[in-house]
Motif scaffolding. Sequence first.
Motif, mmCIF file in Angstrom:
data_model
loop_
_atom_site.group_PDB
_atom_site.id
_atom_site.type_symbol
_atom_site.label_atom_id
_atom_site.label_comp_id
_atom_site.label_asym_id
_atom_site.label_seq_id
_atom_site.Cartn_x
_atom_site.Cartn_y
_atom_site.Cartn_z
ATOM 1 N N ILE A 66 65.366 32.259 -20.663
ATOM 2 C CA ILE A 66 65.518 32.836 -21.998
ATOM 3 C C ILE A 66 64.302 33.684 -22.341
ATOM 4 C CG2 ILE A 66 65.852 32.279 -24.431
ATOM 5 C CD1 ILE A 66 67.043 29.562 -23.348
ATOM 6 N N LEU A 67 63.109 33.175 -22.044
ATOM 7 C CA LEU A 67 61.896 33.945 -22.300
ATOM 8 C C LEU A 67 61.871 35.204 -21.448
ATOM 9 C CD1 LEU A 67 59.136 34.235 -23.656
ATOM 10 C CD2 LEU A 67 58.168 32.855 -21.819
ATOM 11 N N ARG A 68 62.264 35.100 -20.178
ATOM 12 C CA ARG A 68 62.282 36.277 -19.313
ATOM 13 C C ARG A 68 63.277 37.315 -19.812
ATOM 14 N NH1 ARG A 68 62.289 32.563 -14.823
ATOM 15 N NH2 ARG A 68 64.412 33.224 -14.324
ATOM 16 N N ALA A 69 64.398 36.867 -20.379
ATOM 17 C CA ALA A 69 65.373 37.814 -20.929
ATOM 18 C C ALA A 69 64.782 38.592 -22.099
ATOM 19 C CB ALA A 69 66.627 37.063 -21.371
ATOM 20 N N HIS A 70 64.028 37.908 -22.966
ATOM 21 C CA HIS A 70 63.399 38.594 -24.092
ATOM 22 C C HIS A 70 62.286 39.526 -23.620
ATOM 23 C CE1 HIS A 70 65.090 36.735 -27.826
ATOM 24 N NE2 HIS A 70 65.570 35.901 -26.930
ATOM 25 N N LEU A 71 61.551 39.130 -22.591
ATOM 26 C CA LEU A 71 60.541 40.023 -22.035
ATOM 27 C C LEU A 71 61.195 41.261 -21.430
ATOM 28 C CD1 LEU A 71 58.117 37.477 -20.313
ATOM 29 C CD2 LEU A 71 57.736 38.757 -22.430
ATOM 30 N N LEU A 111 51.366 29.254 -19.219
ATOM 31 C CA LEU A 111 52.331 30.073 -18.476
ATOM 32 C C LEU A 111 53.231 29.217 -17.603
ATOM 33 C CD1 LEU A 111 50.047 33.049 -17.418
ATOM 34 C CD2 LEU A 111 51.723 32.993 -19.264
ATOM 35 N N PHE A 112 52.698 28.133 -17.054
ATOM 36 C CA PHE A 112 53.468 27.286 -16.150
ATOM 37 C C PHE A 112 54.676 26.681 -16.851
ATOM 38 C CE2 PHE A 112 54.360 23.244 -14.008
ATOM 39 C CZ PHE A 112 54.453 23.659 -12.702
ATOM 40 N N TYR A 113 54.531 26.334 -18.138
ATOM 41 C CA TYR A 113 55.618 25.694 -18.867
ATOM 42 C C TYR A 113 56.505 26.678 -19.618
ATOM 43 C CZ TYR A 113 53.360 21.225 -17.995
ATOM 44 O OH TYR A 113 52.813 20.120 -17.387
ATOM 45 N N SER A 114 56.098 27.918 -19.751
ATOM 46 C CA SER A 114 56.891 28.858 -20.546
ATOM 47 C C SER A 114 57.508 29.980 -19.726
ATOM 48 C CB SER A 114 56.019 29.468 -21.657
ATOM 49 O OG SER A 114 54.929 30.175 -21.095
ATOM 50 N N LEU A 115 56.739 30.573 -18.814
ATOM 51 C CA LEU A 115 57.214 31.759 -18.113
ATOM 52 C C LEU A 115 58.453 31.524 -17.247
ATOM 53 C CD1 LEU A 115 56.466 34.685 -18.068
ATOM 54 C CD2 LEU A 115 55.055 34.284 -16.061
ATOM 55 N N PRO A 116 58.639 30.362 -16.608
ATOM 56 C CA PRO A 116 59.864 30.184 -15.805
ATOM 57 C C PRO A 116 61.152 30.210 -16.617
ATOM 58 C CG PRO A 116 58.193 28.583 -15.177
ATOM 59 C CD PRO A 116 57.713 29.243 -16.430
ATOM 60 N N PRO A 128 62.638 38.698 -8.982
ATOM 61 C CA PRO A 128 61.174 38.750 -9.012
ATOM 62 C C PRO A 128 60.554 37.496 -9.601
ATOM 63 C CG PRO A 128 62.115 40.127 -10.739
ATOM 64 C CD PRO A 128 63.262 39.675 -9.864
ATOM 65 N N SER A 129 61.338 36.752 -10.361
ATOM 66 C CA SER A 129 60.768 35.559 -10.985
ATOM 67 C C SER A 129 60.388 34.519 -9.947
ATOM 68 C CB SER A 129 61.777 34.967 -11.965
ATOM 69 O OG SER A 129 62.976 34.630 -11.300
ATOM 70 N N TYR A 130 61.219 34.367 -8.887
ATOM 71 C CA TYR A 130 60.927 33.368 -7.867
ATOM 72 C C TYR A 130 59.976 33.913 -6.805
ATOM 73 C CZ TYR A 130 64.679 30.722 -9.959
ATOM 74 O OH TYR A 130 65.458 30.034 -10.837
ATOM 75 N N SER A 131 60.232 35.115 -6.310
ATOM 76 C CA SER A 131 59.361 35.666 -5.277
ATOM 77 C C SER A 131 57.960 35.900 -5.839
ATOM 78 C CB SER A 131 59.949 36.966 -4.732
ATOM 79 O OG SER A 131 60.115 37.905 -5.782
ATOM 80 N N GLY A 132 57.887 36.382 -7.079
ATOM 81 C CA GLY A 132 56.579 36.572 -7.701
ATOM 82 C C GLY A 132 55.854 35.263 -7.923
ATOM 83 N N TYR A 133 56.607 34.229 -8.268
ATOM 84 C CA TYR A 133 56.007 32.911 -8.505
ATOM 85 C C TYR A 133 55.346 32.386 -7.228
ATOM 86 C CZ TYR A 133 55.802 27.857 -9.199
ATOM 87 O OH TYR A 133 55.396 26.564 -9.257
ATOM 88 N N TYR A 134 56.049 32.468 -6.107
ATOM 89 C CA TYR A 134 55.488 31.960 -4.856
ATOM 90 C C TYR A 134 54.360 32.862 -4.351
ATOM 91 C CZ TYR A 134 58.878 28.249 -4.281
ATOM 92 O OH TYR A 134 59.604 27.101 -4.447
ATOM 93 N N ALA A 135 54.479 34.157 -4.585
ATOM 94 C CA ALA A 135 53.390 35.045 -4.194
ATOM 95 C C ALA A 135 52.128 34.719 -4.987
ATOM 96 C CB ALA A 135 53.804 36.498 -4.411
ATOM 97 N N VAL A 168 62.524 25.515 -14.069
ATOM 98 C CA VAL A 168 63.220 26.473 -14.941
ATOM 99 C C VAL A 168 63.992 25.739 -16.034
ATOM 100 C CG1 VAL A 168 64.976 28.285 -15.002
ATOM 101 C CG2 VAL A 168 63.366 28.180 -13.096
ATOM 102 N N ARG A 169 64.654 24.660 -15.650
ATOM 103 C CA ARG A 169 65.407 23.878 -16.638
ATOM 104 C C ARG A 169 64.463 23.270 -17.686
ATOM 105 N NH1 ARG A 169 70.441 22.191 -15.716
ATOM 106 N NH2 ARG A 169 70.125 22.362 -13.459
ATOM 107 N N LEU A 170 63.297 22.788 -17.229
ATOM 108 C CA LEU A 170 62.330 22.218 -18.161
ATOM 109 C C LEU A 170 61.844 23.269 -19.157
ATOM 110 C CD1 LEU A 170 60.333 20.027 -19.124
ATOM 111 C CD2 LEU A 170 58.778 20.788 -17.315
ATOM 112 N N ALA A 171 61.530 24.463 -18.662
ATOM 113 C CA ALA A 171 61.056 25.526 -19.545
ATOM 114 C C ALA A 171 62.130 25.926 -20.553
ATOM 115 C CB ALA A 171 60.623 26.733 -18.716
ATOM 116 N N ASP A 172 63.384 26.036 -20.106
ATOM 117 C CA ASP A 172 64.477 26.370 -21.022
ATOM 118 C C ASP A 172 64.635 25.297 -22.094
ATOM 119 O OD1 ASP A 172 65.070 28.752 -19.824
ATOM 120 O OD2 ASP A 172 66.683 27.961 -18.579
ATOM 121 N N ASP A 173 64.589 24.043 -21.677
ATOM 122 C CA ASP A 173 64.781 22.946 -22.632
ATOM 123 C C ASP A 173 63.632 22.885 -23.645
ATOM 124 O OD1 ASP A 173 67.077 22.341 -21.306
ATOM 125 O OD2 ASP A 173 66.245 20.675 -20.164
#
Length: 537
Positions: free
Chosen positions: A483-488, A475-480, A25-32, A374-379
């Motif tokens: 690690i954040l999605r795992a905690h959510l 949201l653009f820099y954090s939600l992807p 849902p992270s990718y399909s929701g993002y494009y939607a 995604v890599r940028l947000a994780d880093d």
Amino acid sequence: DIFAESLSWVLSSSRFRSFLRRSSPSYSGYYAFLSLTLFMLAAGAYIPAVGRAWLYSDQCPNPGGDSWLFGLLLFGVAGALSTALSLMNRWRMLRAYHNRIKAIEDDLPERLRDGSLRLLKVTWLLERPSDWVLQRQQDLPPEAFWTPAKAVHLLLCGKVAALSYKWQGPFNSSKGGGDQPDGSRFHLEAVLKYYREGNNAKQRPALMWDFCALPQHDPITGEKRTAAENDVFKAGLGVMTNAYSSPRVLVLQHRRIPEQLERELYSVHGGQPPADRPDLIPYAGKYCRSGWCTSESACALLMTAGGGHAYELGVGRAPAARGWMPSLQEMEALFEHESTIFLGKADREVVSNAYLDLRRKLERYDEECVPPLVRLADDLLTGTFDSQMIRLGFGLCLLLPSTWAILTILVAWSVLQGKPAFDACRSSWAASMICRVSMFVVWPSVWIALGILSMVSAAFAWMLLFLAIAAWAFLFYSLPSRILRAHLAVALGYRTRHSLEYTFHCSLIKPPFRKRTTSVTAESMAEEDRGGAPVVA
């Protein structure tokens, strides 16, 4: 976006439709969301244009003028962009799915093609008499197996099942003979019952049953495999892990042992079978478990983070440990622990290495396929400064006056601490911190300030736009971030808390997510068993 979704659904192959329904849902929701954003931007540009024409209707003989045409054009462009983005997203997902299947299966199609691994015909199995006992591969007629070419075709079509079960004996290897996995027909009856229900025999007409898939020692006379059969056995055994891991293979788990043996195991032996009773070893349990079954269950987890492709006979579809997998270190500790029992002396090393090697290969592959955002947000959230994305972000942050203000504070702090003035400025911690503060605080704050100024000037629409951009920037820099999605997911109850690899700290000066330092032992992992997968207690 309905047209785009419908068209992409038609273009998608039928055997991937179930995957598309379960896609991340992270990718399909993002494009939607991006498609919806484009649509709203078009509407936002269209409505003010029409409104302006109506406000100045005294200067325009045709109220609305060409604004209607302009609005329709914007709607058309937005729709085309939305459709193109959706189709590109579907194509990207299918390509990634194909590539990951190839990475998981590796040489499995080749071993099926050269006959090193054989698949039973379910129709032939259903025709056996009621007193028939499972036989080794060498004693079965050719018509019991699919031809190598047909076996490869069935795999590509997703019509293969693989049985995961605990061998029940009789065990004659200690007496110079061979082992029989199902002399009492206990597992065979469960398999036949499954295939007699509904369309299961048509949906999965090929069955990989290890005793029939590979050449075996004779369980009665003790006759050993020939040298040629040993070569075939080793080649086929090398891809068994790939078969249980493949998303195109349904893993049929029979997690039970005969009822009388279960009663004896728990009432007489307290769940810990004696060394001379291999028939009492359970598929999985708190105090001990079968090593082969542990590997097969873990393999079913490798395709998706949400669970493997498994069906528990007599129960139903088996979701495997929702939302997470044990780490490599945890699985390695579990394989090495004495509570994980292997009958063969060399089995422990062979089985654990096969699983761990495949797991490492997939983790390297998955890491290479991580999108840059995604890599940028994780880093950003973990304080990693080794990626090119963070270095690029830091270079862009140097264009902001706030960055130089932060660097000035760091220099002053270093001087007060009696350290070289520019040491803090050169550290990766400072660069990572500046990126976080700039992207999560400075940039949204600028847009919030613009929104407040717009409100003062009574431009309510502009205020909403600026505030929306501020929220979107955060949201653009954090939600992807994975690690954040795992905690959510933990907060929403979709994952267990002990599965998290990072702990959260409310801070932007230091990384908000930091790697766990506590290790998990095999004893704690064995305290609970869910869906066949070892979990952390």
